[in-house]
Design a protein around this motif. Structure first.
Motif, PDB file in Angstrom:
ATOM      1  N   LEU A  85     -11.797  -3.739   4.178  1.00 44.79           N
ATOM      2  CA  LEU A  85     -10.582  -4.526   3.967  1.00 44.79           C
ATOM      3  C   LEU A  85      -9.705  -4.545   5.215  1.00 44.79           C
ATOM      4  O   LEU A  85      -9.680  -3.581   5.976  1.00 44.79           O
ATOM      5  N   ASP A  86      -8.987  -5.659   5.407  1.00 40.25           N
ATOM      6  CA  ASP A  86      -8.048  -5.767   6.524  1.00 40.25           C
ATOM      7  C   ASP A  86      -6.638  -5.399   6.095  1.00 40.25           C
ATOM      8  O   ASP A  86      -5.892  -4.773   6.841  1.00 40.25           O
ATOM      9  N   LEU A  87      -6.274  -5.811   4.876  1.00 44.65           N
ATOM     10  CA  LEU A  87      -4.947  -5.491   4.346  1.00 44.65           C
ATOM     11  C   LEU A  87      -5.078  -5.084   2.886  1.00 44.65           C
ATOM     12  O   LEU A  87      -5.797  -5.723   2.115  1.00 44.65           O
ATOM     13  N   VAL A  88      -4.359  -4.020   2.532  1.00 42.63           N
ATOM     14  CA  VAL A  88      -4.289  -3.584   1.142  1.00 42.63           C
ATOM     15  C   VAL A  88      -2.815  -3.715   0.767  1.00 42.63           C
ATOM     16  O   VAL A  88      -1.964  -3.027   1.317  1.00 42.63           O
ATOM     17  N   ILE A  89      -2.519  -4.669  -0.119  1.00 48.71           N
ATOM     18  CA  ILE A  89      -1.126  -4.996  -0.417  1.00 48.71           C
ATOM     19  C   ILE A  89      -0.684  -4.351  -1.733  1.00 48.71           C
ATOM     20  O   ILE A  89      -1.167  -4.710  -2.806  1.00 48.71           O
ATOM     21  N   ALA A  90       0.218  -3.377  -1.614  1.00 50.50           N
ATOM     22  CA  ALA A  90       0.738  -2.661  -2.767  1.00 50.50           C
ATOM     23  C   ALA A  90       1.897  -3.444  -3.382  1.00 50.50           C
ATOM     24  O   ALA A  90       2.710  -4.025  -2.657  1.00 50.50           O
ATOM     25  N   LEU A  91       1.979  -3.428  -4.715  1.00 49.38           N
ATOM     26  CA  LEU A  91       3.045  -4.171  -5.386  1.00 49.38           C
ATOM     27  C   LEU A  91       4.339  -3.361  -5.518  1.00 49.38           C
ATOM     28  O   LEU A  91       5.402  -3.927  -5.643  1.00 49.38           O
ATOM     29  N   ASP A  92       4.244  -2.029  -5.478  1.00 48.09           N
ATOM     30  CA  ASP A  92       5.474  -1.239  -5.422  1.00 48.09           C
ATOM     31  C   ASP A  92       5.245   0.054  -4.641  1.00 48.09           C
ATOM     32  O   ASP A  92       4.105   0.355  -4.246  1.00 48.09           O
ATOM     33  N   SER A  93       6.310   0.800  -4.409  1.00 45.91           N
ATOM     34  CA  SER A  93       6.218   1.969  -3.533  1.00 45.91           C
ATOM     35  C   SER A  93       5.345   3.076  -4.124  1.00 45.91           C
ATOM     36  O   SER A  93       4.745   3.853  -3.392  1.00 45.91           O
ATOM     37  N   GLY A  94       5.237   3.133  -5.455  1.00 50.72           N
ATOM     38  CA  GLY A  94       4.329   4.098  -6.082  1.00 50.72           C
ATOM     39  C   GLY A  94       2.884   3.804  -5.708  1.00 50.72           C
ATOM     40  O   GLY A  94       2.118   4.718  -5.364  1.00 50.72           O
ATOM     41  N   HIS A  95       2.508   2.536  -5.748  1.00 50.37           N
ATOM     42  CA  HIS A  95       1.148   2.136  -5.360  1.00 50.37           C
ATOM     43  C   HIS A  95       0.935   2.402  -3.876  1.00 50.37           C
ATOM     44  O   HIS A  95      -0.139   2.838  -3.464  1.00 50.37           O
ATOM     45  N   LEU A  96       1.962   2.120  -3.077  1.00 54.21           N
ATOM     46  CA  LEU A  96       1.871   2.339  -1.627  1.00 54.21           C
ATOM     47  C   LEU A  96       1.522   3.803  -1.344  1.00 54.21           C
ATOM     48  O   LEU A  96       0.593   4.098  -0.590  1.00 54.21           O
ATOM     49  N   LYS A  97       2.252   4.717  -1.983  1.00 57.74           N
ATOM     50  CA  LYS A  97       2.012   6.156  -1.773  1.00 57.74           C
ATOM     51  C   LYS A  97       0.620   6.559  -2.241  1.00 57.74           C
ATOM     52  O   LYS A  97      -0.102   7.287  -1.565  1.00 57.74           O
ATOM     53  N   ALA A  98       0.240   6.085  -3.431  1.00 55.43           N
ATOM     54  CA  ALA A  98      -1.069   6.433  -3.991  1.00 55.43           C
ATOM     55  C   ALA A  98      -2.198   5.943  -3.088  1.00 55.43           C
ATOM     56  O   ALA A  98      -3.168   6.666  -2.832  1.00 55.43           O
ATOM     57  N   LEU A  99      -2.064   4.723  -2.576  1.00 55.96           N
ATOM     58  CA  LEU A  99      -3.109   4.142  -1.732  1.00 55.96           C
ATOM     59  C   LEU A  99      -3.178   4.838  -0.383  1.00 55.96           C
ATOM     60  O   LEU A  99      -4.270   5.065   0.141  1.00 55.96           O
ATOM     61  N   ARG A 100      -2.026   5.182   0.181  1.00 52.99           N
ATOM     62  CA  ARG A 100      -2.038   5.883   1.472  1.00 52.99           C
ATOM     63  C   ARG A 100      -2.661   7.273   1.327  1.00 52.99           C
ATOM     64  O   ARG A 100      -3.337   7.743   2.225  1.00 52.99           O
ATOM     65  N   ARG A 101      -2.448   7.915   0.172  1.00 56.07           N
ATOM     66  CA  ARG A 101      -3.087   9.217  -0.083  1.00 56.07           C
ATOM     67  C   ARG A 101      -4.597   9.068  -0.193  1.00 56.07           C
ATOM     68  O   ARG A 101      -5.352   9.960   0.187  1.00 56.07           O
ATOM     69  N   LEU A 102      -5.026   7.954  -0.747  1.00 56.04           N
ATOM     70  CA  LEU A 102      -6.444   7.682  -0.973  1.00 56.04           C
ATOM     71  C   LEU A 102      -7.172   7.312   0.325  1.00 56.04           C
ATOM     72  O   LEU A 102      -8.382   7.480   0.429  1.00 56.04           O
ATOM     73  N   GLY A 123      15.579  -7.552   1.249  1.00 56.70           N
ATOM     74  CA  GLY A 123      16.519  -6.450   1.436  1.00 56.70           C
ATOM     75  C   GLY A 123      15.817  -5.110   1.361  1.00 56.70           C
ATOM     76  O   GLY A 123      14.678  -4.968   1.804  1.00 56.70           O
ATOM     77  N   ASP A 124      16.478  -4.125   0.745  1.00 53.61           N
ATOM     78  CA  ASP A 124      15.921  -2.772   0.702  1.00 53.61           C
ATOM     79  C   ASP A 124      15.009  -2.536  -0.494  1.00 53.61           C
ATOM     80  O   ASP A 124      14.242  -1.596  -0.518  1.00 53.61           O
ATOM     81  N   ASP A 125      15.143  -3.373  -1.510  1.00 60.43           N
ATOM     82  CA  ASP A 125      14.338  -3.159  -2.707  1.00 60.43           C
ATOM     83  C   ASP A 125      13.036  -3.929  -2.586  1.00 60.43           C
ATOM     84  O   ASP A 125      12.987  -5.125  -2.835  1.00 60.43           O
ATOM     85  N   LEU A 126      11.985  -3.214  -2.199  1.00 61.25           N
ATOM     86  CA  LEU A 126      10.727  -3.904  -1.925  1.00 61.25           C
ATOM     87  C   LEU A 126       9.717  -3.787  -3.066  1.00 61.25           C
ATOM     88  O   LEU A 126       8.569  -4.158  -2.918  1.00 61.25           O
ATOM     89  N   ASP A 127      10.150  -3.258  -4.201  1.00 58.26           N
ATOM     90  CA  ASP A 127       9.223  -3.147  -5.330  1.00 58.26           C
ATOM     91  C   ASP A 127       9.206  -4.423  -6.160  1.00 58.26           C
ATOM     92  O   ASP A 127      10.248  -5.009  -6.429  1.00 58.26           O
ATOM     93  N   VAL A 128       8.005  -4.830  -6.577  1.00 62.62           N
ATOM     94  CA  VAL A 128       7.892  -5.862  -7.602  1.00 62.62           C
ATOM     95  C   VAL A 128       7.853  -5.082  -8.915  1.00 62.62           C
ATOM     96  O   VAL A 128       6.922  -4.310  -9.146  1.00 62.62           O
ATOM     97  N   PRO A 129       8.875  -5.211  -9.766  1.00 60.55           N
ATOM     98  CA  PRO A 129       8.930  -4.384 -10.972  1.00 60.55           C
ATOM     99  C   PRO A 129       7.809  -4.699 -11.955  1.00 60.55           C
ATOM    100  O   PRO A 129       7.360  -5.833 -12.054  1.00 60.55           O
ATOM    101  N   ASP A 130       7.361  -3.677 -12.662  1.00 56.36           N
ATOM    102  CA  ASP A 130       6.284  -3.835 -13.637  1.00 56.36           C
ATOM    103  C   ASP A 130       6.818  -4.583 -14.855  1.00 56.36           C
ATOM    104  O   ASP A 130       7.699  -4.086 -15.549  1.00 56.36           O
ATOM    105  N   PRO A 131       6.273  -5.773 -15.147  1.00 56.14           N
ATOM    106  CA  PRO A 131       6.802  -6.560 -16.273  1.00 56.14           C
ATOM    107  C   PRO A 131       6.168  -6.192 -17.619  1.00 56.14           C
ATOM    108  O   PRO A 131       6.546  -6.720 -18.656  1.00 56.14           O
ATOM    109  N   TYR A 132       5.207  -5.263 -17.593  1.00 60.46           N
ATOM    110  CA  TYR A 132       4.357  -4.999 -18.758  1.00 60.46           C
ATOM    111  C   TYR A 132       5.128  -4.735 -20.057  1.00 60.46           C
ATOM    112  O   TYR A 132       4.772  -5.226 -21.109  1.00 60.46           O
ATOM    113  N   TYR A 133       6.205  -3.932 -19.962  1.00 59.73           N
ATOM    114  CA  TYR A 133       6.909  -3.534 -21.186  1.00 59.73           C
ATOM    115  C   TYR A 133       8.054  -4.472 -21.561  1.00 59.73           C
ATOM    116  O   TYR A 133       8.760  -4.238 -22.522  1.00 59.73           O
TER     117      TYR A 133
END
Length: 166
Positions: A85-102, A123-133
């Motif tokens: 892969l060239d780019l792995v695009i995380a949808l929120d900072s939790g995914h970003l951390k998990a993927l960087r650990r992986l 701005g500073d809020d770079l998370d796409v919020p989870d709409p699931y619930y």
């Protein structure tokens, strides 16, 4: 697929709401730009809860209402994918951390970016919020964030492609 193919993978938690949405929207942008021969777009989840399932019905509805395709089967992201892969695009900072650990290497960790980092107005809020619930309006808000950030992401991918061709 030629070795010149630029590969982008969008990642959220279960691969049924946010990342399939981002995948569909970005694939449409890539096709509109006439780059579909050069750019491969897919998505995955950090977990395996929904592996083999289709996208959330609300995701499908919002995508179809806005003219996007929604053919999707959920799967879990694997560390072994980083190498292709060239780019792995995380949808929120939790995914970003998990993927960087992986990520097996620092180079691989550097491939992980937040989708909204491509939206100069985010701005500073770079998370796409989870709409699931929540209700469908959360999915629509999600789509709007994804669409806005997709333009910046496409510009970056185009630059990479031009750099490779140069």
């Amino acid at each position: 697929m030629s070795p010149m193919t630029y590969r982008v993978c969008f990642v959220c938690t279960g691969n049924i709401c946010r990342s399939p949405m981002a995948e569909s929207v970005f694939r449409a942008r890539v096709e509109e730009a006439g780059l579909d021969e050069l750019v491969d777009v897919d998505s995955a989840g950090t977990g395996d809860w929904h592996e083999g399932d289709g996208a959330d019905p609300r995701t499908v509805t919002v995508l179809e209402e806005h003219g996007y395709g929604s053919d999707h089967v959920a799967r879990q992201f694997r560390a072994s994918w980083f190498s292709r892969l060239d780019l792995v695009i995380a949808l929120d900072s939790g995914h970003l951390k998990a993927l960087r650990r992986l990520a097996p290497t620092p180079e691989d960790a550097a491939k992980v970016r937040l989708l909204r980092s491509y939206d100069p107005a985010a701005g500073d809020d770079l998370d796409v919020p989870d709409p699931y619930y929540g209700g469908t309006d959360g999915f629509a808000a999600c789509l709007e964030m994804v669409e806005t950030a997709s333009h910046g992401l496409l510009a970056e991918v185009r630059e990479h492609l031009e750099g490779r061709a140069a």
